[in-house]
Design a protein around this motif. Sequence first.
Motif, PDB file in Angstrom:
ATOM      1  N   GLU A  47       0.737  -1.300  -0.163  1.00 41.60           N
ATOM      2  CA  GLU A  47       0.047  -0.015   0.065  1.00 41.60           C
ATOM      3  C   GLU A  47       0.604   1.171   0.036  1.00 41.60           C
ATOM      4  O   GLU A  47       0.478   2.382  -0.683  1.00 41.60           O
ATOM      5  CB  GLU A  47      -1.046   0.029   1.165  1.00 41.60           C
ATOM      6  CG  GLU A  47      -2.215  -0.752   1.001  1.00 41.60           C
ATOM      7  CD  GLU A  47      -3.067  -0.607  -0.094  1.00 41.60           C
ATOM      8  OE1 GLU A  47      -3.551   0.287   0.023  1.00 41.60           O
ATOM      9  OE2 GLU A  47      -3.649  -1.465  -0.590  1.00 41.60           O
ATOM     10  N   THR A  48       1.953   1.246   0.861  1.00 43.75           N
ATOM     11  CA  THR A  48       2.768   2.564   0.965  1.00 43.75           C
ATOM     12  C   THR A  48       3.862   2.429  -0.019  1.00 43.75           C
ATOM     13  O   THR A  48       4.342   3.411  -0.382  1.00 43.75           O
ATOM     14  CB  THR A  48       3.459   2.221   2.402  1.00 43.75           C
ATOM     15  OG1 THR A  48       4.253   1.228   2.420  1.00 43.75           O
ATOM     16  CG2 THR A  48       2.466   2.765   3.279  1.00 43.75           C
ATOM     17  N   LEU A  49       4.044   1.509  -0.857  1.00 44.71           N
ATOM     18  CA  LEU A  49       5.153   1.409  -1.901  1.00 44.71           C
ATOM     19  C   LEU A  49       6.620   1.603  -1.062  1.00 44.71           C
ATOM     20  O   LEU A  49       7.571   1.830  -1.699  1.00 44.71           O
ATOM     21  CB  LEU A  49       5.142   2.377  -2.856  1.00 44.71           C
ATOM     22  CG  LEU A  49       3.832   2.158  -3.787  1.00 44.71           C
ATOM     23  CD1 LEU A  49       3.551   3.480  -4.868  1.00 44.71           C
ATOM     24  CD2 LEU A  49       3.611   0.828  -4.441  1.00 44.71           C
ATOM     25  N   LEU A  50       6.579   1.265   0.080  1.00 46.71           N
ATOM     26  CA  LEU A  50       7.875   1.054   0.988  1.00 46.71           C
ATOM     27  C   LEU A  50       8.725  -0.287   1.193  1.00 46.71           C
ATOM     28  O   LEU A  50       7.637  -1.104   1.056  1.00 46.71           O
ATOM     29  CB  LEU A  50       7.749   1.716   2.219  1.00 46.71           C
ATOM     30  CG  LEU A  50       7.137   3.388   2.474  1.00 46.71           C
ATOM     31  CD1 LEU A  50       6.601   3.617   3.932  1.00 46.71           C
ATOM     32  CD2 LEU A  50       8.485   4.337   2.026  1.00 46.71           C
ATOM     33  N   PRO A  51       9.848  -0.084   1.158  1.00 44.16           N
ATOM     34  CA  PRO A  51      10.296  -1.572   1.549  1.00 44.16           C
ATOM     35  C   PRO A  51      10.092  -2.135   2.860  1.00 44.16           C
ATOM     36  O   PRO A  51       9.633  -1.412   3.763  1.00 44.16           O
ATOM     37  CB  PRO A  51      11.941  -1.108   1.484  1.00 44.16           C
ATOM     38  CG  PRO A  51      12.198   0.283   0.827  1.00 44.16           C
ATOM     39  CD  PRO A  51      10.698   0.938   0.913  1.00 44.16           C
ATOM     40  N   SER A  52       9.944  -3.422   2.799  1.00 45.08           N
ATOM     41  CA  SER A  52       9.710  -4.143   4.112  1.00 45.08           C
ATOM     42  C   SER A  52      10.294  -3.537   5.314  1.00 45.08           C
ATOM     43  O   SER A  52       9.919  -3.517   6.362  1.00 45.08           O
ATOM     44  CB  SER A  52       9.730  -5.565   3.975  1.00 45.08           C
ATOM     45  OG  SER A  52       8.833  -6.075   2.866  1.00 45.08           O
ATOM     46  N   ARG A  53      11.589  -3.331   5.045  1.00 47.50           N
ATOM     47  CA  ARG A  53      12.556  -3.036   6.263  1.00 47.50           C
ATOM     48  C   ARG A  53      11.914  -1.638   6.773  1.00 47.50           C
ATOM     49  O   ARG A  53      11.948  -1.083   8.005  1.00 47.50           O
ATOM     50  CB  ARG A  53      14.092  -2.997   5.599  1.00 47.50           C
ATOM     51  CG  ARG A  53      15.013  -2.467   6.710  1.00 47.50           C
ATOM     52  CD  ARG A  53      16.380  -2.608   6.319  1.00 47.50           C
ATOM     53  NE  ARG A  53      17.297  -2.061   7.252  1.00 47.50           N
ATOM     54  CZ  ARG A  53      18.589  -2.253   7.217  1.00 47.50           C
ATOM     55  NH1 ARG A  53      19.132  -2.636   6.139  1.00 47.50           N
ATOM     56  NH2 ARG A  53      19.326  -1.920   8.315  1.00 47.50           N
ATOM     57  N   THR A  54      11.745  -0.409   5.664  1.00 42.90           N
ATOM     58  CA  THR A  54      11.090   0.787   6.098  1.00 42.90           C
ATOM     59  C   THR A  54       9.789   0.547   7.013  1.00 42.90           C
ATOM     60  O   THR A  54       9.776   1.430   7.828  1.00 42.90           O
ATOM     61  CB  THR A  54      11.233   1.834   4.858  1.00 42.90           C
ATOM     62  OG1 THR A  54      12.442   1.646   4.259  1.00 42.90           O
ATOM     63  CG2 THR A  54      10.666   2.885   5.362  1.00 42.90           C
ATOM     64  N   VAL A  55       8.962  -0.440   6.321  1.00 45.18           N
ATOM     65  CA  VAL A  55       8.000  -0.332   7.153  1.00 45.18           C
ATOM     66  C   VAL A  55       7.978  -0.927   8.486  1.00 45.18           C
ATOM     67  O   VAL A  55       7.193  -0.751   9.524  1.00 45.18           O
ATOM     68  CB  VAL A  55       7.015  -1.202   6.125  1.00 45.18           C
ATOM     69  CG1 VAL A  55       5.449  -1.683   6.858  1.00 45.18           C
ATOM     70  CG2 VAL A  55       6.462  -0.834   5.058  1.00 45.18           C
ATOM     71  N   ARG A  56       8.853  -1.889   8.641  1.00 43.77           N
ATOM     72  CA  ARG A  56       9.106  -2.556   9.997  1.00 43.77           C
ATOM     73  C   ARG A  56       9.685  -1.459  10.832  1.00 43.77           C
ATOM     74  O   ARG A  56       9.046  -1.483  11.981  1.00 43.77           O
ATOM     75  CB  ARG A  56      10.173  -3.713   9.628  1.00 43.77           C
ATOM     76  CG  ARG A  56      10.305  -4.519  10.950  1.00 43.77           C
ATOM     77  CD  ARG A  56      11.116  -5.707  10.472  1.00 43.77           C
ATOM     78  NE  ARG A  56      12.017  -5.744   9.717  1.00 43.77           N
ATOM     79  CZ  ARG A  56      12.621  -6.157   8.516  1.00 43.77           C
ATOM     80  NH1 ARG A  56      11.311  -6.656   7.724  1.00 43.77           N
ATOM     81  NH2 ARG A  56      13.528  -6.150   7.825  1.00 43.77           N
ATOM     82  N   TYR A  57      10.662  -0.628  10.477  1.00 41.97           N
ATOM     83  CA  TYR A  57      11.168   0.471  11.280  1.00 41.97           C
ATOM     84  C   TYR A  57       9.865   1.363  11.654  1.00 41.97           C
ATOM     85  O   TYR A  57       9.646   1.834  12.987  1.00 41.97           O
ATOM     86  CB  TYR A  57      12.224   1.215  10.591  1.00 41.97           C
ATOM     87  CG  TYR A  57      12.689   2.550  11.365  1.00 41.97           C
ATOM     88  CD1 TYR A  57      13.363   2.302  12.449  1.00 41.97           C
ATOM     89  CD2 TYR A  57      12.419   3.483  10.806  1.00 41.97           C
ATOM     90  CE1 TYR A  57      14.024   3.321  12.991  1.00 41.97           C
ATOM     91  CE2 TYR A  57      12.639   4.797  11.554  1.00 41.97           C
ATOM     92  CZ  TYR A  57      13.551   4.520  12.833  1.00 41.97           C
ATOM     93  OH  TYR A  57      13.696   5.679  13.482  1.00 41.97           O
ATOM     94  N   ALA A  58       9.203   1.815  10.711  1.00 39.67           N
ATOM     95  CA  ALA A  58       7.926   2.282  10.920  1.00 39.67           C
ATOM     96  C   ALA A  58       6.880   1.675  12.077  1.00 39.67           C
ATOM     97  O   ALA A  58       6.732   2.626  12.760  1.00 39.67           O
ATOM     98  CB  ALA A  58       7.136   2.763   9.556  1.00 39.67           C
ATOM     99  N   LEU A  59       6.625   0.651  11.962  1.00 35.53           N
ATOM    100  CA  LEU A  59       5.943   0.306  12.956  1.00 35.53           C
ATOM    101  C   LEU A  59       6.530  -0.148  14.154  1.00 35.53           C
ATOM    102  O   LEU A  59       5.699   0.104  15.278  1.00 35.53           O
ATOM    103  CB  LEU A  59       5.608  -1.315  12.514  1.00 35.53           C
ATOM    104  CG  LEU A  59       4.597  -1.595  11.151  1.00 35.53           C
ATOM    105  CD1 LEU A  59       4.321  -2.695  10.588  1.00 35.53           C
ATOM    106  CD2 LEU A  59       3.060  -0.938  11.502  1.00 35.53           C
ATOM    107  N   THR A  60       7.811  -0.182  14.355  1.00 37.57           N
ATOM    108  CA  THR A  60       8.434  -0.171  15.682  1.00 37.57           C
ATOM    109  C   THR A  60       8.320   1.088  16.320  1.00 37.57           C
ATOM    110  O   THR A  60       8.045   1.254  17.425  1.00 37.57           O
ATOM    111  CB  THR A  60       9.918  -0.581  15.244  1.00 37.57           C
ATOM    112  OG1 THR A  60       9.956  -2.005  14.778  1.00 37.57           O
ATOM    113  CG2 THR A  60      10.721  -0.356  16.778  1.00 37.57           C
ATOM    114  N   ARG A  61       8.510   2.300  15.524  1.00 31.75           N
ATOM    115  CA  ARG A  61       8.469   3.522  16.075  1.00 31.75           C
ATOM    116  C   ARG A  61       6.970   3.798  16.519  1.00 31.75           C
ATOM    117  O   ARG A  61       6.661   4.451  17.585  1.00 31.75           O
ATOM    118  CB  ARG A  61       8.885   4.716  14.964  1.00 31.75           C
ATOM    119  CG  ARG A  61      10.507   4.536  14.691  1.00 31.75           C
ATOM    120  CD  ARG A  61      11.171   4.853  15.776  1.00 31.75           C
ATOM    121  NE  ARG A  61      10.783   6.321  16.446  1.00 31.75           N
ATOM    122  CZ  ARG A  61      11.490   7.635  16.170  1.00 31.75           C
ATOM    123  NH1 ARG A  61      12.139   7.600  15.099  1.00 31.75           N
ATOM    124  NH2 ARG A  61      11.064   8.522  16.731  1.00 31.75           N
TER     125      ARG A  61
END
Length: 86
Positions: A47-61
């Motif tokens: 949905e966001t077109l972001l890499p999985s690693r970036t999404v994982r970091y965003a979810l952590t934050r």
Amino acid sequence: MSSSEAVAADEVADRWEPVRDLPPSAKLVAKVLDYNDTLTQSQLSEETLLPSRTVRYALTRLEEEDVVESRFSFSDARKRLYRLSL
């Protein structure tokens, strides 16, 4: 602007206050979760077109700010489902 519209605008602004100082990727993930009830990390990446690693970091934050709730998926216990808790 009427007073009721001003109060409504303030409530919306206050709702997003915990997200305001987070990175843009976390804000995007939060907004996508706002439009979609519950998504997995891979669905958020799509949905966001972001890499999985970036999404994982965003979810952590977002989880650190208590803005996102997660639970295990009943259909696939390897996956977690994320939901906005604002």
